[in-house]
Design a protein around this motif. Structure first.
Motif, short mmCIF file in Angstrom:
data_model
loop_
_atom_site.label_atom_id
_atom_site.label_comp_id
_atom_site.label_asym_id
_atom_site.label_seq_id
_atom_site.Cartn_x
_atom_site.Cartn_y
_atom_site.Cartn_z
N LEU A 100 0.90 -1.44 0.09
CA LEU A 100 0.33 0.18 -0.12
C LEU A 100 0.60 0.84 -0.35
N GLU A 101 2.24 1.16 0.47
CA GLU A 101 2.46 2.23 0.45
C GLU A 101 3.45 2.30 -0.52
N THR A 102 3.78 1.48 -2.36
CA THR A 102 4.97 1.68 -2.08
C THR A 102 3.28 2.13 -3.75
N ALA A 103 2.36 1.25 -3.55
CA ALA A 103 1.17 2.15 -4.19
C ALA A 103 1.37 3.95 -3.79
N LEU A 104 0.75 4.46 -2.63
CA LEU A 104 0.72 5.75 -2.30
C LEU A 104 1.84 6.19 -2.93
N GLU A 105 3.12 6.11 -3.31
CA GLU A 105 4.13 7.00 -3.56
C GLU A 105 4.20 6.74 -5.10
N VAL A 106 3.64 6.10 -6.16
CA VAL A 106 3.00 6.00 -7.19
C VAL A 106 2.45 6.98 -7.52
N LEU A 109 3.01 10.67 -7.67
CA LEU A 109 3.99 10.82 -8.65
C LEU A 109 3.57 11.17 -10.39
N MET A 110 2.01 11.04 -9.67
CA MET A 110 1.53 10.89 -10.97
C MET A 110 0.32 12.09 -10.25
N ASP A 111 0.50 12.83 -9.94
CA ASP A 111 -0.58 13.92 -8.86
C ASP A 111 -1.77 13.01 -8.78
N MET A 112 -1.91 12.02 -8.24
CA MET A 112 -3.23 11.34 -8.16
C MET A 112 -3.93 11.70 -6.25
N MET A 113 -5.13 11.54 -6.10
CA MET A 113 -5.35 11.41 -5.24
C MET A 113 -6.23 10.63 -4.86
N PRO A 114 -5.56 9.99 -3.24
CA PRO A 114 -5.79 8.99 -2.69
C PRO A 114 -7.03 8.87 -2.65
N VAL A 115 -7.80 7.32 -1.97
CA VAL A 115 -9.32 7.67 -1.31
C VAL A 115 -9.04 7.20 -0.31
N ASP A 116 -10.25 7.97 0.29
CA ASP A 116 -10.11 8.49 2.20
C ASP A 116 -10.23 6.86 2.29
N GLN A 117 -11.15 5.78 1.81
CA GLN A 117 -11.17 5.05 2.47
C GLN A 117 -10.68 3.69 1.02
N ALA A 118 -10.18 2.22 1.41
CA ALA A 118 -9.76 1.29 0.11
C ALA A 118 -10.42 0.37 0.69
N ASN A 119 -11.28 0.13 -0.06
CA ASN A 119 -12.10 -1.93 0.34
C ASN A 119 -11.44 -2.47 -1.20
N VAL A 437 -9.34 0.02 4.85
CA VAL A 437 -8.27 0.36 5.28
C VAL A 437 -8.18 1.57 4.47
N GLU A 438 -7.45 2.67 5.81
CA GLU A 438 -7.73 4.27 5.29
C GLU A 438 -6.59 4.90 5.37
N PRO A 439 -5.65 4.64 3.62
CA PRO A 439 -4.56 5.46 3.43
C PRO A 439 -4.22 6.84 3.57
N ASP A 440 -2.20 6.29 4.40
CA ASP A 440 -2.31 7.57 4.77
C ASP A 440 -0.96 8.50 4.36
N PRO A 441 -0.86 9.52 3.44
CA PRO A 441 -0.03 9.73 1.94
C PRO A 441 0.26 10.69 2.88
N SER A 442 0.12 11.17 4.12
CA SER A 442 0.94 12.17 4.44
C SER A 442 2.43 11.87 5.00
#
Length: 623
Positions: A100-106, A109-119, A437-442
């Motif tokens: 999940l952390e690697t996916a958030l790094e990607v 790099l593409m200026d994407m907005m992570p979801v609030d909750q990953a189902n 899960v709730e991703p935390d990109p910060s």
């Protein structure tokens, strides 16, 4: 067929789906390792039969339903590392945090907005590539864009998914899969349909590939990244082409698909003009009694049948080329093969294959065909022949409409083949065994782009442009950064990883046996003076042949320890005295020749700079 077209006039619209395996320690929903194994290492095997399930609304996905019509047994190779989750005998564990952390790094790099909750969702897959009959997938981020020379390409979404099992063998009875690959985390990146030329499609894929590699946390090598390409033209239809292995093939795949759709549209127009029709198939076995055709006779002698279908107005079109080495008849054959037939014959290519003129005339008469019509036949076991010719008739009916929406597979020659209908929304439904899960990109740092790494390696480590690019884009980039951070000389580390290993591979040394642990130890030995840099290639070659041994033990057994300065001076003195006449005659001009002789005498045990210094001193003393 692959000539350039006026893509704007044709209304080309294309998009990409990039699937990249992540280099994590464990799989996405269990603690099993992500290392690939050889099939002969399998400890046991088991078999399954898979069937489609209905969605929450009670619907069956068309693609899954078609796949299930072909009854096949699936065999799975299990290993000593295979767990109950992989066998679908235990519920999946929580989503892997490293993946999940690697996916958030990607996503950053593409200026994407992570979801609030990953189902986590289940995506129905009944081709046997997953023991459960579905693939687990979760939406991680949406929106974003990448740059290309022809304009930005939007990124619609990124999914975090489990990799499918690896197909090992396919027979008429079923498919054998290996479970070593099943469950490896991968990201699926879907672009918006913003691509307008084949070249832009390839450039966009290359850009995404560079961004993925910038994380230093993706797997490398054949099969670790796959590209699916969605292509349509204005008068055609959306076609998904799966499994493009090489980035270099993408532009050609798009060009070929544009040509195929353009030809199918042209065929449709001709069929409309002559009011073509597809008639109901018939049993035409009687036409071929006593035939000399080996394929047909074999089917009949085994108690099978020959079924044929009249394709009214299709004469000359079934054999028409729609892509390099592929004809409309090849498309019909793809559908017949899905139902167990070996292929089809049709009157655009007959008489041939032992089928005579008289049999062709009798065949036309049996189905009521005129000279303007074509006839296709299938010879096989009766149930196979009947279902296969029905599939041919269905595909011929779609030819009356033009280009069918479908999923196709990429062939190695750049052409494509029919796989199944496009999947619909009914193939997805929630996974109830994995909590959201709730991703935390910060908490996720933004990776450095490979292009920026190249510039930094030149400025910070004084590497030349070529070597800096080799290291940054190479498979050993994370190891390079780690050992340089530990104090290893950057030029030495880069040259070893990019030049020495390449040279050893060319000499048929099995460098794939070398682990990062081997390389780190060798670097440390050289940096600490326990191994001369000149001895590194010999030690690596010896380690590749004995990967289970400790590098220091191998170095000692091979006599590759670093010689002390007194030993170096003694060896150099021996060489100089042996060539005393040459030294007296040539002075320092004898240096080059004697340097090679000294290094040979020391057999890689001494650093070249030290040998050079001692040799110069000895020559100057005698000159």
């Amino acid at each position: 067929m692959t000539a350039d077209y006026d893509y704007e006039a044709l209304g080309l619209v294309a998009g990409l789906e990039i699937h990249q395996q992540l280099d994590t320690a464990t799989k996405l929903f269990c603690a099993c390792p992500t290392d690939l194994r050889e099939p002969d290492e399998s400890a046991r095997r088991f078999t399954r039969y898979l069937h489609p399930t209905r969605s929450e609304l009670g619907e069956l996905d068309e693609a899954a339903l078609e796949e299930s019509r072909v009854e096949r047994e699936f065999t799975y190779l299990a290993y000593d590392s295979t767990c109950l989750v992989e066998e679908d005998d235990e519920p999946p564990h929580r989503l892997d945090e490293e993946a999940l952390e690697t996916a958030l790094e990607v996503a950053q790099l593409m200026d994407m907005m992570p979801v609030d909750q990953a189902n986590v969702m289940r995506k129905i897959v009944v081709d046997g590539s997953n023991t459960s009959g579905f693939q687990r997938s979760t939406l991680v981020a949406t929106g974003g864009a990448i740059e290309t020379s022809a304009g930005d390409v939007g990124i619609e979404d990124m999914m975090l998914e489990e990799e499918s099992a690896q197909r090992i063998e396919e027979t008429d009875d079923g498919v054998t899969y290996s479970l070593d690959r099943l469950g490896i985390p991968l990201v699926e990146i879907g672009t918006a349909p913003d691509v307008r030329t084949p070249e832009q499609a390839q450039e966009a894929a290359e850009r995404i590939g560079m961004l993925l590699r910038s994380t230093g946390k993706v797997k490398r090598g054949l099969g670790t990244i796959r590209q699916d390409v969605n292509v349509s033209i204005a008068d055609g239809a959306r076609v998904e082409i799966k499994g493009v292995q090489s980035l270099d093939d993408i532009a050609d795949i798009v060009r070929t698909e544009v040509g195929r759709q353009a030809e199918l549209v042209s065929i449709r127009d001709k069929l409309e003009a002559c009011e073509a029709a597809v008639h109901e198939p018939r049993d035409v076995s009687g036409v071929f009694e006593g035939t000399d055709s080996g394929v047909v006779a074999s089917a009949l002698n085994d108690g099978g049948s020959v079924f044929g279908v009249r394709l009214e107005g299709f004469d000359g079109l079934v054999g028409r080329e729609i892509a390099p080495d592929r004809r409309l008849g090849t498309e019909f054959s793809d559908h017949a093969k899905r139902h167990g037939a070996g292929g089809i014959f049709h009157t655009d290519e007959l008489p041939a294959y032992g089928v005579t003129d008289d049999e062709v005339m009798a065949l036309r008469e049996a189905v009521g065909a005129t000279d303007e019509d074509a006839v296709a036949i299938v010879a096989a076991a009766t149930d196979v022949a009947e279902s296969s010719i029905e599939a041919v008739a269905d595909r011929a009916r779609t030819a009356l409409e033009g280009v069918p929406e479908e999923t196709r597979g990429a062939n190695q020659d750049g052409s494509t083949r029919y796989l199944r209908p496009l999947p619909g929304a009914a193939r997805m439904y929630p996974e109830t065994d994995v909590p959201p899960v709730e991703p935390d990109p910060s908490e996720v740092p933004e990776p450095e782009l490979l292009t920026d790494k190249v510039e930094r390696y030149q400025a910070e480590y004084d590497l030349d442009a070529g070597l800096a690019e080799q290291v940054a884009y190479g498979t050993h980039m994370p190891l390079f950064e780690r050992v340089v951070g530990d104090g290893i000389d950057p030029t030495f580390a880069a040259t070893t990883l990019e030049s020495t290993l390449t040279e050893l591979r060319r000499d048929d040394v099995p460098v794939e046996n070398l682990t990062e642990g081997h390389l780190e130890t060798v670097f440390t030995m050289a940096e600490d003076g326990d191994l001369a840099r000149e001895g590194v290639p010999d030690l690596l070659a010896a380690l590749a042949d004995e990967p289970d041994q400790d590098p220091r033990t191998v170095a000692e057994e091979a006599g590759l320890g670093s010689a002390a300065e007194d030993d170096v001076r003694e060896a150099v003195l021996e060489v100089v005295e042996r060539n005393a006449d040459q030294v007296e005659r040539e002075g320092m001009q004898a240096f080059s020749g004697l340097m090679g002789e000294c290094m040979g005498a020391l057999r890689g045990k001494a650093d070249g700079d030290l040998v050079s210094q001692v040799l110069r001193e000895e020559i100057q003393e005698r000159a």
